[in-house]
Design a protein around this motif. Structure first.
Motif, mmCIF file in Angstrom:
data_model
loop_
_atom_site.group_PDB
_atom_site.id
_atom_site.type_symbol
_atom_site.label_atom_id
_atom_site.label_comp_id
_atom_site.label_asym_id
_atom_site.label_seq_id
_atom_site.Cartn_x
_atom_site.Cartn_y
_atom_site.Cartn_z
ATOM 1 N N VAL A 52 47.566 17.028 41.051
ATOM 2 C CA VAL A 52 47.649 18.456 41.385
ATOM 3 C C VAL A 52 47.633 18.635 42.901
ATOM 4 O O VAL A 52 48.436 19.383 43.471
ATOM 5 C CB VAL A 52 46.488 19.241 40.726
ATOM 6 C CG1 VAL A 52 46.464 20.684 41.223
ATOM 7 C CG2 VAL A 52 46.602 19.198 39.205
ATOM 8 N N LEU A 53 46.744 17.910 43.561
ATOM 9 C CA LEU A 53 46.663 18.008 45.026
ATOM 10 C C LEU A 53 47.969 17.559 45.675
ATOM 11 O O LEU A 53 48.416 18.153 46.664
ATOM 12 C CB LEU A 53 45.483 17.176 45.533
ATOM 13 C CG LEU A 53 44.098 17.709 45.119
ATOM 14 C CD1 LEU A 53 43.032 16.639 45.306
ATOM 15 C CD2 LEU A 53 43.733 18.969 45.893
ATOM 16 N N ASP A 54 48.579 16.543 45.116
ATOM 17 C CA ASP A 54 49.884 16.110 45.636
ATOM 18 C C ASP A 54 50.935 17.204 45.477
ATOM 19 O O ASP A 54 51.716 17.462 46.392
ATOM 20 C CB ASP A 54 50.361 14.842 44.917
ATOM 21 C CG ASP A 54 49.610 13.596 45.388
ATOM 22 O OD1 ASP A 54 48.905 13.672 46.418
ATOM 23 O OD2 ASP A 54 49.737 12.550 44.718
ATOM 24 N N TYR A 55 50.963 17.849 44.308
ATOM 25 C CA TYR A 55 51.934 18.929 44.102
ATOM 26 C C TYR A 55 51.734 20.074 45.091
ATOM 27 O O TYR A 55 52.685 20.757 45.458
ATOM 28 C CB TYR A 55 51.864 19.467 42.668
ATOM 29 C CG TYR A 55 52.590 18.602 41.668
ATOM 30 C CD1 TYR A 55 53.976 18.459 41.731
ATOM 31 C CD2 TYR A 55 51.903 17.934 40.661
ATOM 32 C CE1 TYR A 55 54.653 17.667 40.817
ATOM 33 C CE2 TYR A 55 52.568 17.133 39.742
ATOM 34 C CZ TYR A 55 53.952 17.003 39.830
ATOM 35 O OH TYR A 55 54.613 16.221 38.924
ATOM 36 N N LEU A 56 50.501 20.252 45.525
ATOM 37 C CA LEU A 56 50.231 21.348 46.459
ATOM 38 C C LEU A 56 50.515 20.957 47.910
ATOM 39 O O LEU A 56 51.102 21.724 48.663
ATOM 40 C CB LEU A 56 48.768 21.797 46.327
ATOM 41 C CG LEU A 56 48.395 22.392 44.976
ATOM 42 C CD1 LEU A 56 46.878 22.587 44.895
ATOM 43 C CD2 LEU A 56 49.107 23.716 44.743
ATOM 44 N N PHE A 57 50.070 19.771 48.300
ATOM 45 C CA PHE A 57 49.978 19.477 49.737
ATOM 46 C C PHE A 57 50.849 18.338 50.237
ATOM 47 O O PHE A 57 51.119 18.261 51.432
ATOM 48 C CB PHE A 57 48.519 19.162 50.103
ATOM 49 C CG PHE A 57 47.571 20.289 49.821
ATOM 50 C CD1 PHE A 57 47.732 21.516 50.453
ATOM 51 C CD2 PHE A 57 46.530 20.136 48.915
ATOM 52 C CE1 PHE A 57 46.866 22.560 50.191
ATOM 53 C CE2 PHE A 57 45.662 21.182 48.651
ATOM 54 C CZ PHE A 57 45.821 22.392 49.287
ATOM 55 N N LYS A 58 51.212 17.403 49.388
ATOM 56 C CA LYS A 58 51.896 16.217 49.888
ATOM 57 C C LYS A 58 53.261 16.589 50.462
ATOM 58 O O LYS A 58 54.065 17.244 49.792
ATOM 59 C CB LYS A 58 52.060 15.217 48.730
ATOM 60 C CG LYS A 58 52.484 13.839 49.168
ATOM 61 C CD LYS A 58 52.458 12.901 47.977
ATOM 62 C CE LYS A 58 53.302 11.671 48.254
ATOM 63 N NZ LYS A 58 53.383 10.807 47.082
ATOM 64 N N PRO A 59 53.526 16.191 51.696
ATOM 65 C CA PRO A 59 54.813 16.567 52.301
ATOM 66 C C PRO A 59 55.996 16.063 51.472
ATOM 67 O O PRO A 59 55.918 14.980 50.878
ATOM 68 C CB PRO A 59 54.765 15.872 53.668
ATOM 69 C CG PRO A 59 53.313 15.730 53.968
ATOM 70 C CD PRO A 59 52.663 15.479 52.633
ATOM 71 N N ASN A 60 57.021 16.860 51.407
ATOM 72 C CA ASN A 60 58.254 16.480 50.700
ATOM 73 C C ASN A 60 58.067 16.185 49.227
ATOM 74 O O ASN A 60 58.836 15.435 48.640
ATOM 75 C CB ASN A 60 58.871 15.238 51.351
ATOM 76 C CG ASN A 60 59.553 15.599 52.638
ATOM 77 O OD1 ASN A 60 60.325 16.554 52.667
ATOM 78 N ND2 ASN A 60 59.244 14.881 53.691
ATOM 79 N N HIS A 317 60.069 21.950 52.566
ATOM 80 C CA HIS A 317 60.584 20.586 52.703
ATOM 81 C C HIS A 317 61.542 20.445 53.887
ATOM 82 O O HIS A 317 61.875 19.324 54.264
ATOM 83 C CB HIS A 317 61.306 20.135 51.427
ATOM 84 C CG HIS A 317 60.385 19.851 50.296
ATOM 85 N ND1 HIS A 317 60.607 18.863 49.370
ATOM 86 C CD2 HIS A 317 59.210 20.421 49.921
ATOM 87 C CE1 HIS A 317 59.630 18.842 48.476
ATOM 88 N NE2 HIS A 317 58.781 19.784 48.793
ATOM 89 N N PHE A 318 61.991 21.563 54.399
ATOM 90 C CA PHE A 318 63.052 21.499 55.407
ATOM 91 C C PHE A 318 62.702 22.240 56.696
ATOM 92 O O PHE A 318 63.578 22.621 57.460
ATOM 93 C CB PHE A 318 64.354 22.044 54.811
ATOM 94 C CG PHE A 318 64.653 21.462 53.452
ATOM 95 C CD1 PHE A 318 65.111 20.152 53.330
ATOM 96 C CD2 PHE A 318 64.418 22.194 52.297
ATOM 97 C CE1 PHE A 318 65.345 19.601 52.068
ATOM 98 C CE2 PHE A 318 64.656 21.648 51.042
ATOM 99 C CZ PHE A 318 65.118 20.347 50.925
ATOM 100 N N THR A 319 61.387 22.497 56.885
ATOM 101 C CA THR A 319 60.916 23.186 58.094
ATOM 102 C C THR A 319 59.518 22.657 58.419
ATOM 103 O O THR A 319 58.903 21.982 57.601
ATOM 104 C CB THR A 319 60.748 24.703 57.857
ATOM 105 O OG1 THR A 319 59.788 24.890 56.800
ATOM 106 C CG2 THR A 319 62.048 25.376 57.494
ATOM 107 N N SER A 320 59.017 23.025 59.577
ATOM 108 C CA SER A 320 57.608 22.809 59.920
ATOM 109 C C SER A 320 57.166 23.989 60.755
ATOM 110 O O SER A 320 57.998 24.607 61.430
ATOM 111 C CB SER A 320 57.425 21.555 60.780
ATOM 112 O OG SER A 320 57.815 20.417 60.095
#
Ligand code: 147
Length: 654
Positions: A52-60, A317-320
């Motif tokens: 769940v944490l990956d779905y929220l925070f992991k980049p890309n 995924h395409f900005t920062s």
């Protein structure tokens, strides 16, 4: 078809950096708290919790959030529960309570660049007198302690701090907060004011140069994609510092996609933060499933990666943060909108949405009518540095209707010739066109989470878990704060759960307070259950166990259910409500309540309720027809006093 819809075929939308780029993009965020919205996530077993944490925070990966906003817990109800303060009293400091520290650490672990933003909803009572401003220095110190604790105990740098969620602010307090931050080497922490409406804060910033100096960002809530001219005139970045709050189905995702674009297009907002990050609270608490995804079954491990996650990915995924919007973004002639962002190094990301009115309403405010063409051909011209671009990758989603898609790459990339290209934009679709190439062309997914399952019975907790200043697993505090506790003076009850708020907090809920702390657990559909628990009234007040508790949130004070109480004056009672307005039976207990443990059993089956204390039946009665049909199990206290609980059991009534 185009003719029938009278879409001007000649429209060309120019995207160029000639004349400079536009505003700094500050990021897309999620909000944990306001309140207790992440409560059940922390109780998930691995590997699901990390997923769940990956779905929220992991980049890309999933939402890949760029800002995490959290509640600075204030010991009081703040929508779906209460979150603990780092200072229950003036001489108390603890930076390990609750789950927001943990969540911030997990977010930073996955994305060290994620920005952190803290905001109080409620405050412990000692901080003020009904509101937090009588002593601005005291309140500023209280908030700054939280920021310092984040650094000292968790190594977390807080980037932004707010004032008081959706409540009055105080100009002296804002200035004092800035001064106290600076005095504590926290010059980097930026102030967002005032997490309410645009008007008053904009007027005050315009009228008061000193205030203008200390307010870094103007944050407004649920702006309906609009700001006001005066907010623009302040020259400050404008944020939708809380937005969304919509059921996370395909329509909710379309709402989110529309406002992510149009908050900039219409309102010039450079950040949008979703309330809430993840719906990790029981389904019948207020605003069910208004998170970007749902994870509220820690007992089964079941979670749902809802569509707003993929709507977020289209931008994140395409900005920062630090990229800039291009000037000249806007609406499409056939309805919908486009934004474009650049990194200043040649990369370009364009997000186009054509969400229909019918399928993209958010919870608030009212969405004025508009129409979107079923299909429109959109011609772009890339100018300036972007003229060199030869192709753009395409990512596509359609959350509602037929032939849905969730963040899929569409091959081949669009060919750009001499800066010109066209795209076909369909109603209810979301497109990202970008120079950023990604490794994968479909979302990276974990296998489906385990099947959904009801809360398991029987359920027991002896509260012997580590005294970690948090609620026991699955308990969801609604008023007061319950913490696992080591009771050295009761050999038979060493590990307990203790209600620790001993002064009425500065409340956030508008409808007025309840002074009866309560923590609910289980399944709101439970009917015929027996709830048992040992209770200890330490000095004053009273304690209860309850079944069929029918609600939580700010309306907790009106909760109905079966409540079995013992009081410090050695009496007991059965009430049908938390407020004790409807006491059905009462009597004298043949024992001293204060300072002694008592076991309470509350049976319910159909319209029969039975209660006993220490194995002796106190009453058994038929309720007759009542609205009290189902609800949570609960434990609680008469008022803001220390009360302890041990050996909690809930089971089907035999
Ligand atoms: C917001 C709160 O800040 C959140 O904690 C959460 O309660 C959220 C739920 O939608 O709502 O507060 C608002 C409540 C009502 C309105 C606006 C914001 N309203 O009715 O306009």
């Amino acid at each position: 078809l185009l003719g029938v819809l009278s879409v001007p075929a000649a429209s060309v939308y120019t995207l160029t950096d000639q004349g400079g780029l536009g505003s700094r993009f500050d990021g897309v965020g999620g909000l944990s708290g306001g309140g207790a919205t992440s409560r059940l996530l922390v109780s998930y077993p691995e590997p699901y919790r990390s997923q769940v944490l990956d779905y929220l925070f992991k980049p890309n990966f999933g939402a890949a959030l760029q800002i995490l906003k959290v509640e600075i817990g204030g010991d009081a109800q703040s929508t779906d529960g209460s979150e603990p303060s780092h200072m229950h009293s003036a001489d108390d400091q603890n930076y390990t309570r609750g789950y927001e520290w943990w969540l911030m650490r997990e977010a930073k672990k996955r994305n060290p660049g994620i920005k952190l933003y803290g905001l109080p909803w409620a405050f412990p009572g000692w901080v003020g007198g009904g509101e937090p401003y009588p002593d601005p220095e005291l309140t500023a110190e209280y908030v700054i302690n939280w920021i310092l604790g984040a650094k000292r105990v968790h190594g977390l740098t807080i980037d932004y701090v707010g004032i008081w969620n959706e409540k009055e602010y105080d100009v002296t307090y804002i200035k004092t907060l800035r001064k106290t931050l600076d005095d504590n080497d926290l010059g980097h922490v930026m102030i967002v004011a005032a997490d309410g409406d645009w008007l008053r804060i904009s007027e005050d910033v315009m009228a008061d140069p000193e205030l203008a100096k200390v307010v870094d960002t103007i944050g407004a809530h649920y702006p309906g994609t609009n700001s006001i001219p005066m907010a623009r005139q302040t020259g400050k970045p404008l944020w939708a510092s809380e937005d969304y709050s919509t059921f996370n189905d395909p329509k909710g995702a379309s709402c989110w996609a529309r406002i992510l674009n149009q908050n900039y297009v219409n309102g010039h907002m450079t950040s949008t933060i979703a309330w809430n990050l993840v719906a990790s609270y029981y389904d019948n608490l207020p605003y069910p499933r208004d998170g970007l995804m749902t994870a509220n079954q820690p007992w089964s491990g079941h979670y749902e990666v809802s569509d707003p996650i993929w709507a977020t990915a289209h931008t994140t995924h395409f900005t920062s943060p630090g990229w800039q919007y291009l000037n000249g973004v806007g609406h499409l002639d056939g309805g919908g909108s486009y934004v474009a962002l650049a990194d200043g190094k040649g990369n370009l990301t364009i997000v186009i949405e054509a969400m229909s009115h019918q399928y993209s309403k958010c919870v608030r405010p009212l969405l004025p009518p508009y129409s979107v063409a079923p299909t429109q051909i959109v011609n772009f011209r890339l100018g300036g540095a972007f003229e060199k671009i030869t192709h753009l990758y395409v990512w596509f989603s359609k959350f509602v209707g037929n032939s849905t898609a969730r963040f899929e790459r569409r091959d081949p990339p669009i060919k750009v010739t001499g800066g010109h290209f066209s795209v076909e934009v369909k109603e209810n679709c979301l497109y990202t066109l970008t120079t950023i190439q990604k490794v994968r062309n479909t979302p990276t997914n974990y296998p489906d989470s385990p099947a959904s399952a009801p809360f398991p019975l029987p359920y027991k907790d002896n509260f012997d878990g580590p005294a970690n200043s948090s609620e026991a697993r699955y308990f969801a505090d609604q008023t007061g704060v319950f913490e696992l506790f080591v009771n050295d003076s009761s050999p038979d009850h060493v590990g307990t759960m203790r209600q620790v708020v001993t002064e009425r907090p500065i409340f956030w809920c508008k409808k007025g307070p309840t002074d009866s702390p309560i923590s609910v657990v289980g399944d709101h559909n439970w009917t015929d259950v027996t709830v048992s628990c040992d209770v200890l009234v330490e000095r004053q007040g009273g304690a209860f166990v309850a079944a069929r508790v029918d609600r939580g949130g700010c309306v907790i004070k009106d909760a109905l259910g079966f409540f079995l109480w013992v009081f410090a004056d050695d009496t007991w009672a059965l009430s049908y409500d938390l407020a004790l307005k409807n006491i059905v039976k009462a009597g004298k207990l043949n024992a001293t309540v204060v300072g002694q443990w008592h076991r309470l059993d509350l049976y319910s089956k159909g319209d029969t309720v039975k209660g006993s204390a220490n194995g002796q039946v106190l009453f058994e009665l038929k309720t007759g027809p009542l609205p009290i049909k189902k609800g949570f199990a609960a434990i609680g206290s008469l008022d803001f006093k220390h009360v302890q609980f041990d050996n909690f059991v809930v089971d089907r009534t035999k």
